[in-house]
Each structure stands twice: as structure tokens, then as C-alpha cells.
Design an enzyme around this catalytic site. Structure first.
Site, short mmCIF file in Angstrom:
data_model
loop_
_atom_site.label_atom_id
_atom_site.label_comp_id
_atom_site.label_asym_id
_atom_site.label_seq_id
_atom_site.Cartn_x
_atom_site.Cartn_y
_atom_site.Cartn_z
N HIS A 295 -0.37 -1.58 11.41
CA HIS A 295 0.89 -2.39 12.13
C HIS A 295 0.99 -1.76 13.46
O HIS A 295 2.20 -1.39 13.78
CB HIS A 295 2.18 -2.37 11.35
CG HIS A 295 1.95 -2.79 9.82
ND1 HIS A 295 1.88 -4.09 9.80
CD2 HIS A 295 1.93 -2.17 8.63
CE1 HIS A 295 1.95 -4.58 8.56
NE2 HIS A 295 1.92 -3.27 7.91
N SER B 102 4.82 -5.16 3.68
CA SER B 102 3.61 -5.24 4.18
C SER B 102 2.59 -6.12 3.45
O SER B 102 2.73 -7.24 3.12
CB SER B 102 2.84 -3.87 4.49
OG SER B 102 1.61 -3.93 5.09
N LEU B 103 1.59 -5.48 2.66
CA LEU B 103 0.82 -6.21 2.01
C LEU B 103 1.53 -6.94 0.79
O LEU B 103 1.10 -8.07 0.14
CB LEU B 103 -0.18 -5.15 1.17
CG LEU B 103 -1.45 -5.79 0.39
CD1 LEU B 103 -0.98 -5.91 -1.01
CD2 LEU B 103 -2.03 -6.90 0.74
N GLN C 240 2.16 -10.07 11.55
CA GLN C 240 2.28 -9.07 10.78
C GLN C 240 1.41 -7.79 10.72
O GLN C 240 1.58 -6.37 10.65
CB GLN C 240 2.42 -9.57 9.33
CG GLN C 240 2.92 -8.42 8.25
CD GLN C 240 2.16 -8.24 7.05
OE1 GLN C 240 1.09 -7.95 6.85
NE2 GLN C 240 3.05 -8.50 5.72
N GLN D 187 0.75 -1.12 -0.04
CA GLN D 187 -0.06 -0.18 0.04
C GLN D 187 0.63 1.35 0.08
O GLN D 187 1.99 1.36 0.64
CB GLN D 187 -0.90 -0.05 1.42
CG GLN D 187 -2.04 0.60 1.04
CD GLN D 187 -3.27 0.47 2.19
OE1 GLN D 187 -3.19 -0.58 2.80
NE2 GLN D 187 -4.25 1.22 2.31
N ARG E 283 -8.74 -9.24 4.66
CA ARG E 283 -7.94 -8.37 5.38
C ARG E 283 -8.06 -6.95 5.27
O ARG E 283 -8.18 -6.18 6.29
CB ARG E 283 -6.46 -8.82 4.95
CG ARG E 283 -5.20 -8.02 5.50
CD ARG E 283 -3.90 -8.33 4.81
NE ARG E 283 -2.79 -7.75 5.58
CZ ARG E 283 -2.08 -6.94 5.35
NH1 ARG E 283 -2.58 -6.00 4.43
NH2 ARG E 283 -0.94 -6.53 5.87
#
Length: 315
Positions: free
Chosen positions: A201, A90-91, A250, A10, A115
Site C-alpha cells: 500500500h 486489504s486482501l 488498492q 494479511q 497479486r
């Protein structure tokens, strides 16, 4: 030559993303497969969606997954060899897992759809916030967050260790604003709020992660055939259960990107390809390790050049 593939997440989205790949059927097929799962024309969204629409978490996360995977499929279609190691920011970790054979693409799309919805709904609008802080050590970032929490009683935590002196913090808006003030007091070059309402996060997302766990437990996950370095613990996973746990952790733990790149370069990898829209990862990695030669794969032509260069090196 051994090399790494690194997948952005992202923040790398933009209007018209993937337009350079519009002539490749493998790319369009990937978007069509995902569109049928999501019941939404994702190619149209990528090409013509407004910037504000692309920034919505439930749009951004699936779009980045689809784009990252479509670009890797284009690489393979054009004759590119598999990487020796993969990671995603991340993603982007989901695209890395698809590339490594740990997740089937259709399952990854369904997981990311779930998610993103849970993350977007985790914190009421106007409550959560993220901020970028430049020019402070990781220790000073932690100090700024701790001071803000003492003053405000809320949440402010390091969310993304993106590069040396470049850290993103997340939490509730009031406490993050206090952390910005504290960071400036400690000598930050810049500290500013980001246009992101979902505080990724950090501990505010843990209730969403707990809800997400059931989807992870139901998902079919295999042992990866390429090492995937996880954001959570900066290590590859040996089992499907390890992967489930890393994807769960995560969500509410910081992205340890600096350590991830350091781990990869310690394996004697000298070349990294950014497989996804934009050049965010390339920019970060240049600040982490100048010895890692980063190459963004922003078009089929760039891919063909890279594949030919690898062939010459291996020849």
C-alpha cells in the site's frame, strides 16, 4: 436485523488456523477447490505450516482468502443470512467481493495468487519495510513521513489507517526508519518496525500494480449484489470496471479502514461479524466505534450462537 460482514487480511494468520472448522465438509471442500488451482495442499499449510512459512506473502494472501470464504460458506451452511453490507481489510476485500457475488471464488484464488507473487517480487529483499506507529494523529504521521523523505530522499507513506492513533507506514527501509525517529520526536507512544518485507500500500508497489492490471482486465467481474465498501475510496462500486479500478488502486494506496467502519456505522449498522481467522478486525473496530457490536466467528459454535441470536432479534 441488518449487519455487516468484515473480512480480515494479511496479519491474521496463525498456525492451526481453521482447525475449529475441520469437521465441516463445506470448509474442507473450499480448501480442496483452492488447492487444486494452486497445485498445493493449502489445508495442510494452514494446519501444520510453520509461522515463518505462513508469513510468506505468497502463502499468506491465498490462505486468508480461502479461510475467509470458507468461513462465510460455513455461515451459510449453518443457516446464516447474507449481510447487508461487506468490507475487507486489504486482501480481505477479495473475500468481500466473493461474498457479494462480484467474483467467483476460483477466479479470486487465481487473482490473489498473481497479486501475492507480484507484490512479493516488487521490491528486492531487504529493501522494503513497514512500521506501526501508535499515539499520533494522522496529520502527524504525514508530517513524520514528509520529514523522513526530505532527509533520506526515499519513500515513507501511510499504508494502513487501522484505528485512531494506530497507523502503519510503508516504504524503503532506510526512510521508514527515519520516519520512526521523526514520529518519536512528534510524541508517538510507540513506533516499531514490523516483520514484513513487502511494503504494501505504498508507491513502491505501483510497478507491481501495473503488471497486475492485465490479470484484473481478464478476470470475470460482476456487479455485486451486496454493497462492498472499498479500501481505496470508501465507497461501494456500481460497475465491474469500478471494481477493477479499486483493486488496482488498492495495491499502492492506503487502507482507509477507520473511514470504512465510519461509513458502515453511518448506515445504521450496529452489528459487525468478523469472518476470518483471529480477532484483529474486532480489536480495531472497538477503537473506531464502540457503538458497533463486533462478534468474531471463530468456530461453528460461535456461528450457531450468532445465527440463533439474529433469529430471535428478527422474530
Amino acid at each position: 436485523m441488518t449487519f455487516a460482514f468484515l473480512f480480515p487480511g494479511q496479519g491474521s494468520q496463525s498456525v492451526g488456523m481453521m482447525s475449529a472448522f475441520s469437521e465441516l465438509s463445506v470448509v474442507k471442500d473450499t480448501f480442496e477447490e483452492a488447492s487444486s488451482i494452486m497445485q498445493k495442499d493449502m489445508w495442510q499449510l494452514a494446519q501444520a505450516g510453520a509461522q515463518e512459512e505462513l508469513a510468506i506473502t505468497t502463502n499468506t494472501q491465498p490462505l486468508m482468502l480461502i479461510s475467509d470464504v470458507a468461513m462465510y460458506r460455513a455461515w451459510v451452511e449453518l443457516g446464516g443470512h447474507p449481510p447487508s453490507i461487506v468490507a475487507g481489510h486489504s486482501l480481505g476485500e477479495y473475500a468481500a467481493l466473493v461474498t457479494a457475488g462480484a467474483l467467483v471464488f476460483s477466479d479470486a484464488v487465481s487473482l490473489v495468487q498473481k497479486r501475492s507473487t507480484l507484490m512479493q517480487n516488487a521490491v528486492p529483499p531487504g529493501i522494503g519495510a513497514m512500521a506501526a506507529v501508535l499515539g499520533l494523529s494522522d496529520e502527524d504521521i504525514q508530517t513524520a513521513c514528509e520529514r523522513a523523505k526530505v532527509q533520506n530522499g526515499g519513500v515513507a507513506e501511510a499504508a494502513n489507517y487501522n484505528a485512531p492513533g494506530q497507523v502503519v507506514i510503508a516504504g524503503d527501509k532506510a526512510t521508514v526508519e527515519k520516519a520512526i525517529d521523526e514520529a518519536k520526536t512528534l510524541g508517538a507512544k510507540r513506533a516499531m518496525m514490523l516483520a514484513m518485507a513487502t511494503p504494501s500500500h505504498c508507491s513502491l508497489i505501483k510497478p507491481a500494480a501495473d503488471l497486475y492490471l492485465s490479470a484484473l482486465n481478464e478476470a470475470s467481474i460482476s456487479t455485486p449484489n451486496i454493497p462492498v465498501i472499498h479500501n481505496y475510496n470508501v465507497l461501494p462500486s456500481a460497475t465491474a470496471e469500478d471494481i477493477r479500478d479499486r483493486l488496482y488502486q488498492q495495491l499502492f494506496s492506503p487502507v482507509r479502514w477507520v473511514e470504512t467502519i465510519q461509513y458502515i456505522t453511518a448506515t445504521d449498522i450496529k452489528v459487525g461479524f468478523e469472518c476470518g481467522p483471529g480477532k484483529v478486525i474486532t480489536g480495531l473496530n472497538k477503537r473506531i466505534d464502540k457503538e458497533l457490536h463486533m462478534i468474531p466467528l471463530g468456530s461453528p459454535k460461535e456461528m450457531e450462537l450468532a445465527i440463533n441470536e439474529l433469529s430471535r432479534s428478527n422474530g
